[in-house]
Design an enzyme around this catalytic site. Structure first.
Site, short mmCIF file in Angstrom:
data_model
loop_
_atom_site.label_atom_id
_atom_site.label_comp_id
_atom_site.label_asym_id
_atom_site.label_seq_id
_atom_site.Cartn_x
_atom_site.Cartn_y
_atom_site.Cartn_z
N ALA A 71 0.90 -1.16 0.00
CA ALA A 71 0.00 0.00 0.00
C ALA A 71 0.93 1.20 0.00
O ALA A 71 1.17 1.84 1.03
CB ALA A 71 -0.91 0.00 1.21
N MET A 72 1.49 1.45 -1.18
CA MET A 72 2.42 2.58 -1.33
C MET A 72 1.65 3.91 -1.25
O MET A 72 2.14 4.89 -0.70
CB MET A 72 3.14 2.52 -2.69
CG MET A 72 3.81 1.19 -3.03
SD MET A 72 5.15 0.78 -1.93
CE MET A 72 6.34 2.01 -2.38
N CYS A 129 -5.87 0.76 -8.92
CA CYS A 129 -5.18 0.68 -7.63
C CYS A 129 -6.22 0.31 -6.56
O CYS A 129 -7.25 0.98 -6.45
CB CYS A 129 -4.51 2.02 -7.29
SG CYS A 129 -3.70 1.96 -5.68
N LYS A 164 -5.53 -0.41 -17.46
CA LYS A 164 -5.18 -1.48 -16.51
C LYS A 164 -6.35 -1.72 -15.56
O LYS A 164 -6.80 -0.80 -14.86
CB LYS A 164 -3.91 -1.12 -15.74
CG LYS A 164 -3.41 -2.28 -14.88
CD LYS A 164 -2.00 -2.04 -14.41
CE LYS A 164 -1.45 -3.20 -13.61
NZ LYS A 164 -0.08 -2.98 -13.18
N ILE A 190 -3.78 -8.07 -14.69
CA ILE A 190 -4.57 -7.34 -13.74
C ILE A 190 -3.67 -6.50 -12.82
O ILE A 190 -2.46 -6.74 -12.75
CB ILE A 190 -5.40 -8.31 -12.82
CG1 ILE A 190 -4.45 -9.30 -12.13
CG2 ILE A 190 -6.48 -9.01 -13.60
CD1 ILE A 190 -5.10 -10.24 -11.12
N GLY A 243 1.93 -12.15 -11.19
CA GLY A 243 2.63 -13.36 -10.77
C GLY A 243 3.48 -14.03 -11.83
O GLY A 243 3.82 -15.21 -11.70
O1 RRO Z 1 1.00 3.04 -5.32
C1 RRO Z 1 0.34 2.07 -4.93
O2 RRO Z 1 0.09 1.87 -3.73
C2 RRO Z 1 -0.21 1.08 -5.88
C3 RRO Z 1 -0.73 1.39 -7.13
BR1 RRO Z 1 -0.67 3.11 -7.84
C4 RRO Z 1 -1.35 0.39 -7.93
O3 RRO Z 1 -1.86 0.60 -9.03
N1 RRO Z 1 -1.40 -0.87 -7.41
C5 RRO Z 1 -0.87 -1.18 -6.21
O4 RRO Z 1 -0.94 -2.34 -5.79
N2 RRO Z 1 -0.27 -0.19 -5.46
#
Ligand code: RRO
Length: 304
Positions: A71-72, A129, A164, A190, A243
């Site tokens: 969870a960036m 996301c 996406k 995905i 994956g």
């Molecule tokens: O930045 C994120 O936390 C993030 C993004 Br933008 C995304 O499209 N998918 C994801 O798993 N993390």
């Protein structure tokens, strides 16, 4: 003689069907260049927005069985700052696809125009996301919104637009059809699967944002199923993602219906060699089976 590995996705010519997935090593021109030199057929940047964003608090990534949960929180320096940096680095010799996110169809279109003005080859719209408020999957689970976003972007740009998709929906093929109706040139399937992990001793969710997105081998069967379902419903090419770390994974996705594949998490576990290993493996497979081109295996499983 024709190179059996070359593919064309919506007019974009790739020397081989592997791509760097958005989010990993796509944060600067130099890292994109390293990935291209390691053998990727194309590279996708980290998702970029109109303004810079610092992302969520730490921890932002946790390793679990079969993959990573992140969870960036869409950290990025903003589209203009990022692309100026890319222009200043040495040339990336494969197509650059810029991943973009926004909070409205109008802002998606604005960022798209800014990206293309700076000379990139294609766009990937992040409507998937799994843990973003007001963007990402909040857009990507509504077919009408997806169609509107794609239409708005396509009105102002003349380069290929990929969309996406999120697996966190009941019917992913319906969303893919909406993207195609809006004018999408390809579907990427995905993004990550909504997930979480809890520290049993403290009983606390591990990630700063609590909820994140699972990537890596654990989600491969989900992603293969999504590609298979989408292939039956749309005519535009599909780029498989989720994956993929071996040539067998790549071939499986292509037999499900993908014309190319993206790799992200496997770089963290196997390093940049993964592109060459996958490409060499596909080539040997084609030769062993008597196929003249990788295009011949796309969608093959639908005949059985
Ligand atoms: O930045 C994120 O936390 C993030 C993004 Br933008 C995304 O499209 N998918 C994801 O798993 N993390």
């Amino acid at each position: 003689m024709v190179n059996p590995l070359t593919v064309e996705i919506a007019g974009l010519k790739l020397a081989n069907p592997t791509m760097l997935a958005a989010g990993i090593l796509g944060m600067s021109g130099l890292t994109l260049e390293r990935v291209a030199e390691a053998g990727a057929g194309a590279v996708v940047t980290k998702s970029l927005g109109l303004k810079s964003r610092s992302g969520y608090t730490n921890p932002t990534v946790v390793q679990v069985e079969g993959g990573l949960i992140n969870a960036m929180g869409l950290p990025n320096p903003g589209i203009e700052y990022f692309l100026q940096g890319v222009q200043q680095t040495r040339e990336v010799k494969v197509p650059i696809i810029v991943s973009i996110y926004a909070f409205s169809p109008e802002d998606f279109a604005l960022i798209a125009k800014k990206a293309l003005k700076m000379g990139v080859d294609a766009l990937e719209l992040n409507v998937s996301c799994p843990h973003a408020e007001g963007t990402g999957a909040e857009i990507g689970q509504d077919p009408r919104l997806v169609e509107e976003v794609v239409k708005e972007v396509k009105r102002g740009v003349d380069k290929p637009v990929f969309v996406k998709l999120t697996p966190n929906v009941v019917n992913i093929a319906e969303i893919a059809k909406a993207a195609e109706k809006g004018g999408a040139d390809a579907i990427t399937a995905i993004n990550t699967v909504k997930a979480m992990a809890i520290d049993v001793e403290t009983a606390k969710p591990i990630l700063g944002n609590k909820i994140g997105g699972l990537s890596g081998p654990a989600i491969k069967p989900i992603a293969v199923r999504c590609v298979y379902e989408i292939y039956d419903e749309v005519k535009i090419p599909i780029i498989g993602c989720g994956g993929i770390s071996t040539w067998q994974d790549a071939v499986e996705f292509m037999e499900a219906g993908a014309s190319a594949v993206q790799t992200g998490t496997a770089i963290a576990t196997k390093g940049l060699n993964v592109f060459k290993q996958v490409t060499d493996g596909i080539e040997a497979f084609l030769e062993k089976k008597g196929f003249g081109s990788v295009k011949e295996i796309v969608g093959l499983s639908h005949q059985n």
